[in-house]
Write a protein that holds these residues in place. Structure first.
Motif, mmCIF file in Angstrom:
data_model
loop_
_atom_site.group_PDB
_atom_site.id
_atom_site.type_symbol
_atom_site.label_atom_id
_atom_site.label_comp_id
_atom_site.label_asym_id
_atom_site.label_seq_id
_atom_site.Cartn_x
_atom_site.Cartn_y
_atom_site.Cartn_z
ATOM 1 N N ASP A 314 0.948 -1.142 0.129
ATOM 2 C CA ASP A 314 0.009 0.114 -0.110
ATOM 3 C C ASP A 314 0.843 1.287 -0.038
ATOM 4 N N HIS A 315 1.947 1.193 0.475
ATOM 5 C CA HIS A 315 2.859 2.426 0.648
ATOM 6 C C HIS A 315 3.413 3.027 -0.860
ATOM 7 N N SER A 316 3.516 1.941 -1.594
ATOM 8 C CA SER A 316 4.054 2.403 -2.839
ATOM 9 C C SER A 316 2.864 2.074 -4.054
ATOM 10 N N HIS A 317 1.392 2.171 -3.755
ATOM 11 C CA HIS A 317 0.250 1.720 -4.272
ATOM 12 C C HIS A 317 0.469 0.564 -5.359
ATOM 13 N N TRP A 318 1.418 -0.504 -4.676
ATOM 14 C CA TRP A 318 1.401 -1.880 -5.165
ATOM 15 C C TRP A 318 2.433 -1.906 -6.240
ATOM 16 N N SER A 419 1.233 12.714 -6.229
ATOM 17 C CA SER A 419 0.309 12.330 -7.376
ATOM 18 C C SER A 419 0.775 12.859 -8.957
ATOM 19 N N LYS A 420 1.527 14.065 -8.873
ATOM 20 C CA LYS A 420 2.021 14.495 -10.069
ATOM 21 C C LYS A 420 2.286 13.720 -11.221
ATOM 22 N N GLY A 421 3.082 12.740 -10.859
ATOM 23 C CA GLY A 421 3.433 11.801 -11.833
ATOM 24 C C GLY A 421 2.552 10.712 -12.197
ATOM 25 N N HIS A 422 1.794 10.793 -11.675
ATOM 26 C CA HIS A 422 0.717 9.460 -11.995
ATOM 27 C C HIS A 422 -0.106 9.591 -13.109
ATOM 28 N N LEU A 468 -6.736 1.873 -13.576
ATOM 29 C CA LEU A 468 -5.665 1.421 -13.282
ATOM 30 C C LEU A 468 -4.608 2.416 -13.121
ATOM 31 N N LEU A 469 -3.868 2.698 -11.939
ATOM 32 C CA LEU A 469 -2.895 3.386 -11.851
ATOM 33 C C LEU A 469 -1.768 3.025 -12.426
#
Length: 613
Positions: A314-318, A419-422, A468-469
């Motif tokens: 969870d800490h790295s959005h998997w 989230s800027k690079g997401h 999906l992220l």
């Protein structure tokens, strides 16, 4: 000219539509492919000729083909026209001849070839055959030695897992892959290929562990499936048709024969195995055995591959984060939790078949691919930093694993900045979730960030979807219940790994008023760096055709760049679950204690005393 000598009229627009500037190049490429194969291409969307100026005599001299038709001879001449808006026009004349297939070399007689099929296409082997697999984290090939004509071998040193998975790549080319029909197959299984875009799951598995199974018949297997009760002892494998039972079993499942499918191959890390590939034209066969004598001597200068460990959670959005090797066999990393509890697992070589995870009692299981839903949990406040330490040492067949973590500090979390690079992608049932499309990012005058993308409704009139992220199936954005619509009051969840079986249903509500073929634009609004709201609307896009053309051109460009070695075939930074959803995604996986197997070879040393008859 009579009709038998008529000229075939062909147009790339009938297949691809009006492409604009690249239409001439597309027409040229199309005719080069047709010349290579000695056929005339079809006009796949041609239904009616409406030009009244063509009389019967003119029509008799022309063939407007709607199916691929073999040319009269090998040599052909094509003309390709391209007309520019500025007045620059050109006409290209192409002449080609279909290549003559090379003669097949003569080989010795065939004894046993498991299910191979002779194909018309001849593959020229330039550099040889290479093993590519878990031995080198699927990053480089291990060349097989040519023992004799049509026989290639490699001495494999078993790694710490006491199993290895691999494919065979001709010339170390990912577009010429030999592989089995199913995943984790053993020796003597059917060989398919060579072909490209083969998933790593279609591989052979060589193991040094004991693999006992209980043979059952089809009727017993179906009864076990319906009952849902767990099977005591080894897993069950269908080996007998119908309701057949061996003598003295009395139709009792617990008395059915137990067989060790890995008899003669049991060993421990460090043992050597000889893998042999037999090739006779289009026929191929693969086998392996414990190495003896000269076969047990590995070539000099072969370096030991350095495997790496990563944490994901969870800490790295998997997404994988590589751990640092502190001392040999001891790995460490600091992570900052974004929620509590924060789940995580450990993986070797970023391979989902090599996961480490806890069981209900806290024991460390793995490496394998059965850890979905089983996590270690970091308890704390959002922003807390933990140091995770993982130790694995394998010595004389003993696999020692330990894990620990400690709180080392706390820092504020700026979700907007993170989230800027997401990048977000949309995946859905319109292509069976096999691929995903990038969503376009927009920022309005009030600074509100949103993402949107267009889809086309299929024949059913409804589509299921998730977001999906960064194309990561373990970092999905989804509703809190399945079949959610934009009209009901549901909560948006994620990005995390809890999206199995929870989808938005576009068109399921009659108020959507959607029909097959309609274009829909999907919007996702962000707040505080995380998804806040999702909705969709019917949309007529004027640029849909050019978007498809752009996407296809990008894939062609990337493939040529890879062939020239300018970009790698496989990036170390690729996200988890890049293309297809995991096997457990959706309706869940099949029972692990029940299996069908298409082919196995039973030898006397596999059978126990009671099953020998």
């Amino acid at each position: 000219l009579d009709k038998a000598q008529a000229i075939a009229i062909s147009s790339s627009k009938a297949s691809f539509g009006q492409l604009g500037a690249p239409s001439g190049l597309v027409g040229l490429a199309r005719f080069l492919v047709l010349l290579e194969r000695g056929v005339h291409g079809p006009q796949i969307h041609l239904h009616e000729l409406v030009d009244a100026q063509l009389d019967e005599e003119a029509r008799s001299r022309m063939l407007f083909l709607t199916e691929a038709t073999e040319a009269r001879g090998y040599a052909q001449i094509y003309g390709v026209s391209s007309f520019g808006r500025s007045g620059s026009n050109c006409h290209q004349v192409l002449m080609g001849q279909k290549p003559t297939p090379p003669e097949q070399p003569q080989f010795r007689s065939i004894q046993w070839w498991p299910g191979s099929k002779r194909t018309e296409q001849a593959w020229h082997v330039l550099r040889g055959y290479f093993l590519v697999g878990t031995m080198t984290a699927w990053t480089e090939g291990l060349r097989m030695e040519e023992e004799s004509e049509g026989v290639y071998g490699y001495t494999l040193t078993m790694g710490d897992n006491n199993w290895e998975k691999f494919q065979i790549w001709i010339d170390e080319d990912p577009d010429k892959v030999l592989h089995p029909q199913y995943s984790d197959e053993g020796a003597e299984s059917i060989i398919q290929g060579p072909e490209g875009e083969v998933p790593q799951a279609l591989c052979w598995k060589i193991s040094g562990t004991k693999e006992e199974v209980r043979f059952v018949n089809e009727v017993q297997f179906e009864a076990l499936e319906k009952s849902g009760a767990p099977v005591q002892g080894p897993e069950c494998l269908v080996a007998f048709g119908g309701d057949y039972v061996p003598p003295n079993t009395e139709n009792d499942i617990m008395k059915m024969p137990v067989v060790n499918l890995n008899a003669g191959l049991e060993g421990q890390p460090g043992d050597k195995y000889r893998i042999r590939l037999y090739v006779q034209g289009a026929y191929k066969r693969l086998e392996w055995s414990k190495a003896k004598g000269v076969d047990a001597v590995a070539p000099l200068g072969r370096r030991k591959f350095q495997h790496r460990f990563s944490v994901i959670g969870d800490h790295s959005h998997w997404f994988f984060e590589e751990m640092n090797e502190v001392t040999p066999g001891v790995y460490s990393i600091e992570v900052q939790i974004l929620k509590s509890p924060s789940n995580f697992q450990i993986y070797r070589d970023r391979d989902f078949d090599q996961g480490f995870y806890p069981d209900e009692a806290g024991e460390i299981l793995g490496p394998d691919g059965c850890g979905h839903g089983l996590h270690w949990k970091l308890q704390g406040e959002v922003g807390d930093v933990f140091q995770i330490t993982f130790e694995r040492k394998v010595h004389r067949g003993e696999d020692k694993k330990m894990i620990s973590w400690q709180h080392v500090g706390s820092q504020s979390v700026d979700f907007e900045e993170r989230s800027k690079g997401h990048k977000y992608y949309i995946a859905g049932s319109w292509n069976d979730f096999k691929d995903c499309k990038a969503m376009k990012k927009e920022v309005d005058e009030n600074g509100v960030v949103s993402f949107h993308q267009e889809i086309i409704i299929g024949k059913s009139g409804t589509e299921a979807m998730q977001i999906l992220l960064d194309r990561n199936w373990l970092a999905a954005v989804y509703p809190d219940r399945d079949q959610a619509t934009k009209y009901d009051s549901h909560q948006i969840q994620g990005p995390d790994d809890g999206g199995a079986g929870k989808y938005w249903a576009i068109g399921a509500d009659s108020r959507d008023a959607l029909a097959p073929g309609d274009h829909v634009k999907v919007h996702m609004e962000m707040s505080g760096g995380l998804p806040k709201r999702l909705w969709w609307e019917k949309y007529d896009s004027p640029n849909t055709h050019f978007e498809y053309l752009k996407s296809g051109s990008q894939r062609v460009f990337e493939r040529h760049m890879r062939l020239m070695g300018l970009i790698p075939w496989k990036s170390k930074d690729q996200p988890a679950r890049l293309v297809a959803p995991p096997e457990w995604y959706g309706n869940g996986s099949d029972r692990e204690d029940l299996k069908y197997k298409n082919l196995f070879v039973i030898t006397q040393d596999m059978l126990g005393p009671q099953a020998a008859e």
